[in-house]
Design a protein around this motif. Sequence first.
Motif, PDB file in Angstrom:
ATOM      1  N   TYR A   1       0.241  -1.827   1.167  1.00  0.00           N
ATOM      2  CA  TYR A   1      -0.324  -1.036   2.256  1.00  0.00           C
ATOM      3  C   TYR A   1       0.769  -0.315   3.038  1.00  0.00           C
ATOM      4  O   TYR A   1       0.957  -0.565   4.221  1.00  0.00           O
TER       5      TYR A   1
ATOM      6  N   GLN B   1       2.255   2.142   5.416  1.00  0.00           N
ATOM      7  CA  GLN B   1       1.699   2.922   6.532  1.00  0.00           C
ATOM      8  C   GLN B   1       0.195   2.738   6.657  1.00  0.00           C
ATOM      9  O   GLN B   1      -0.537   3.647   7.046  1.00  0.00           O
ATOM     10  N   GLY B   2      -0.307   1.543   6.286  1.00  0.00           N
ATOM     11  CA  GLY B   2      -1.713   1.209   6.444  1.00  0.00           C
ATOM     12  C   GLY B   2      -2.643   1.733   5.367  1.00  0.00           C
ATOM     13  O   GLY B   2      -3.830   1.457   5.378  1.00  0.00           O
ATOM     14  N   GLU B   3      -2.136   2.507   4.419  1.00  0.00           N
ATOM     15  CA  GLU B   3      -2.959   3.084   3.352  1.00  0.00           C
ATOM     16  C   GLU B   3      -2.891   2.198   2.109  1.00  0.00           C
ATOM     17  O   GLU B   3      -1.810   1.816   1.669  1.00  0.00           O
ATOM     18  N   LEU B   4      -4.055   1.878   1.532  1.00  0.00           N
ATOM     19  CA  LEU B   4      -4.094   1.061   0.322  1.00  0.00           C
ATOM     20  C   LEU B   4      -3.534   1.825  -0.865  1.00  0.00           C
ATOM     21  O   LEU B   4      -3.937   2.955  -1.139  1.00  0.00           O
TER      22      LEU B   4
ATOM     23  N   ARG C   1      -3.174   6.069  -6.231  1.00  0.00           N
ATOM     24  CA  ARG C   1      -3.701   6.471  -4.928  1.00  0.00           C
ATOM     25  C   ARG C   1      -4.921   7.348  -5.155  1.00  0.00           C
ATOM     26  O   ARG C   1      -4.983   8.113  -6.103  1.00  0.00           O
TER      27      ARG C   1
END
Length: 117
Positions: free
Chosen positions: A12, A14-17, A116
Motif C-alpha cells: 500500500y 501512499q495508501g493505494e493498493l 495496478r
Amino acid sequence: MATVSPTLSPVYPQGELVVRWIWDNLATGDTVVGAGIPGQAAVAGSVQFTGTFGGATVKLQVSNDNSTYFDMKDLLGNTISTTSAAYFEFTTAGVYIRPAISGGTGDAVDVTMSLRG
C-alpha cells in the motif's frame, strides 16, 4: 522438480493498493502455477526477474483459460523474456499470468509482478 505457486503480497504505497505476486526460486523443470488477475488490476503492470539464472531464459506468459499460455509483450511490443536480472512494464486484459523458465542448470530465479488498476 517442484510446483511453484505465486504468493500474494499486496502493498500500500501512499495508501493505494498494489497487487503483488511473487514466485520464489523458479528452476528449469518446475511446474509454475498462474496467478489469477482480479478485476482491472493489470491496467498497469510490471515484473522484475532476479536471482541466479544459470543459463536459463525466463519469460512472462498470459492466458484467458489457465491452460493455454502465450508470451506477453511489453509496452513496445517486445516479448517479455530475459537471461539475466531485468525489469519490464506491461498492460493486459488477460485473466491469468505466470512466468515460464527453461534451459538453465543450477538456476533459482525470483519473479515479482506488481499490478495496478
